[in-house]
Design a protein around this motif. Structure first.
Motif, short mmCIF file in Angstrom:
data_model
loop_
_atom_site.label_atom_id
_atom_site.label_comp_id
_atom_site.label_asym_id
_atom_site.label_seq_id
_atom_site.Cartn_x
_atom_site.Cartn_y
_atom_site.Cartn_z
N TYR A 28 0.82 -1.21 0.00
CA TYR A 28 0.00 0.00 0.00
C TYR A 28 0.85 1.26 0.00
O TYR A 28 0.53 2.24 -0.68
N TRP A 44 -6.76 4.07 -0.70
CA TRP A 44 -5.61 3.25 -0.32
C TRP A 44 -4.98 3.71 0.98
O TRP A 44 -4.46 2.89 1.75
N TYR A 47 -7.01 2.09 3.56
CA TYR A 47 -6.72 0.66 3.61
C TYR A 47 -5.36 0.40 4.27
O TYR A 47 -5.20 -0.58 4.99
N LEU A 48 -4.41 1.30 4.04
CA LEU A 48 -3.10 1.17 4.69
C LEU A 48 -3.27 1.24 6.20
O LEU A 48 -2.71 0.40 6.92
N VAL A 110 -2.05 -4.55 -5.70
CA VAL A 110 -2.90 -4.54 -4.51
C VAL A 110 -3.92 -5.68 -4.58
O VAL A 110 -4.15 -6.37 -3.59
N HIS A 152 -11.49 -4.20 0.93
CA HIS A 152 -10.19 -3.96 0.28
C HIS A 152 -10.12 -4.69 -1.06
O HIS A 152 -9.73 -4.10 -2.08
#
Length: 171
Positions: A28, A44, A47-48, A110, A152
């Protein structure tokens, strides 16, 4: 007749899951650098942060089960190699391709990382369903993470598809 869980293989799954989360943080981080679309970059980044939380949750699982978070295994080493390869692919694309193409490579990387991550958590849920001394801790971890993992994977697959459509010149 119900089969007894293979504890060594459960431990292997957990080692690979932890390594997948750690690799996901790196994937990420690289993908965010390649992102051209502000909405994708923002997603993102979320999500990280969630992946960092997942790594912390798994670390607590290891503590509760008396496992070593730094233990090596052949499978874990493969997962680490795969994660590093995905980061290298993103970096290669950023160095050698147009920004939009690098962004597309990042999205594909990803998706690959999240496919493994999603599977790990599905399997952790299956292990928890079997009962046993660690079922409670595994169930709690699974419940805390599974919805994030679905989000995700499926959202990034959608982004990847849309980036491809855009790159092909279609509306």
């Amino acid at each position: 007749m119900a089969r007894k869980l293979d504890n060594a293989q459960v431990n292997e799954l957990l080692l690979q899951a932890l390594e997948t989360e750690r690799g996901g943080i790196k994937v990420y981080t690289a993908a965010i650098q390649a992102a051209q679309n502000d909405d994708l970059r923002k997603e993102w980044q979320e999500y990280l942060e969630e992946t960092r939380t997942h790594e912390e949750i798994l670390t607590r699982v290891f503590e509760a089960m008396g496992l070593d978070t730094e233990a090596r295994s052949p499978g874990r080493d493969v997962v680490a190699h795969q994660g590093a390869s995905l980061v290298a692919a993103i970096e290669m694309a950023m160095a050698n391709a147009e920004p939009a193409a690098a962004e597309l490579v990042a999205a594909e990387c990803v998706v690959l990382a999240e496919t493994k991550d999603h599977q790990n958590w599905e399997l952790i849920g299956k292990v928890a369903e079997q009962g046993g001394p660690n079922a409670k801790v595994l169930k709690a971890a699974h419940e805390a993470v599974e919805k994030d993992e679905d989000h995700h994977l499926y959202h990034t697959m959608g982004w990847c598809r849309e980036l491809w459509i855009q790159s092909l010149g279609m509306p």
